[in-house]
Design a protein around this motif. Sequence first.
Motif, PDB file in Angstrom:
ATOM      1  N   HIS A 115      48.634  15.098  90.794  1.00  0.00           N
ATOM      2  CA  HIS A 115      49.688  15.855  91.453  1.00  0.00           C
ATOM      3  C   HIS A 115      50.309  16.800  90.432  1.00  0.00           C
ATOM      4  O   HIS A 115      50.521  16.433  89.278  1.00  0.00           O
ATOM      5  N   LYS A 116      50.573  18.017  90.871  1.00  0.00           N
ATOM      6  CA  LYS A 116      51.279  18.960  90.012  1.00  0.00           C
ATOM      7  C   LYS A 116      51.888  20.051  90.872  1.00  0.00           C
ATOM      8  O   LYS A 116      51.440  20.303  91.997  1.00  0.00           O
ATOM      9  N   SER A 117      52.897  20.689  90.362  1.00  0.00           N
ATOM     10  CA  SER A 117      53.681  21.645  91.136  1.00  0.00           C
ATOM     11  C   SER A 117      52.923  22.910  91.511  1.00  0.00           C
ATOM     12  O   SER A 117      53.110  23.446  92.584  1.00  0.00           O
ATOM     13  N   ALA A 119      49.451  23.567  91.609  1.00  0.00           N
ATOM     14  CA  ALA A 119      48.008  23.360  91.736  1.00  0.00           C
ATOM     15  C   ALA A 119      47.404  24.366  92.706  1.00  0.00           C
ATOM     16  O   ALA A 119      48.019  24.736  93.709  1.00  0.00           O
TER      17      ALA A 119
END
Length: 131
Positions: A115-117, A119
């Motif tokens: 998960h990443k802001s 992506a």
Amino acid sequence: MLEAVLARGRAAAERLMVDACTIRRRPGESDESDDDGNVIVTYEDLYAGKCRVQQPSAQAAQEDVGEDFQLMLRLEVHLPMSVVGLEAGDEVTITASVHDPDLPGRVFLVRDLAHKSHATARRVGVTERTS
């Protein structure tokens, strides 16, 4: 500004997703069995659509399960960011591949979720048992 750049990045990532897959979850075993006494397993369909398979490293890891020797191959399946709710243990089946005729029919298990802001694609770590 950031939203526009992110949208272009996601569109570009999806253009590379020329393969297709289905993802399903095994919510549990039923109390029913078939005529041979095998437990009937049911699945919940989570996603069917485009994807991309990548192999960051060609090295398989050895795992010993009981007395069985298995090689576990680690790969990544890239999915559109709209695919949500995946869990470790979900099953990914490749249903079509434009450039690799050996991919369709392969079944992978989700092992890693990332998960990443910002992506551009949902990159899911999967394993395939090779022996």
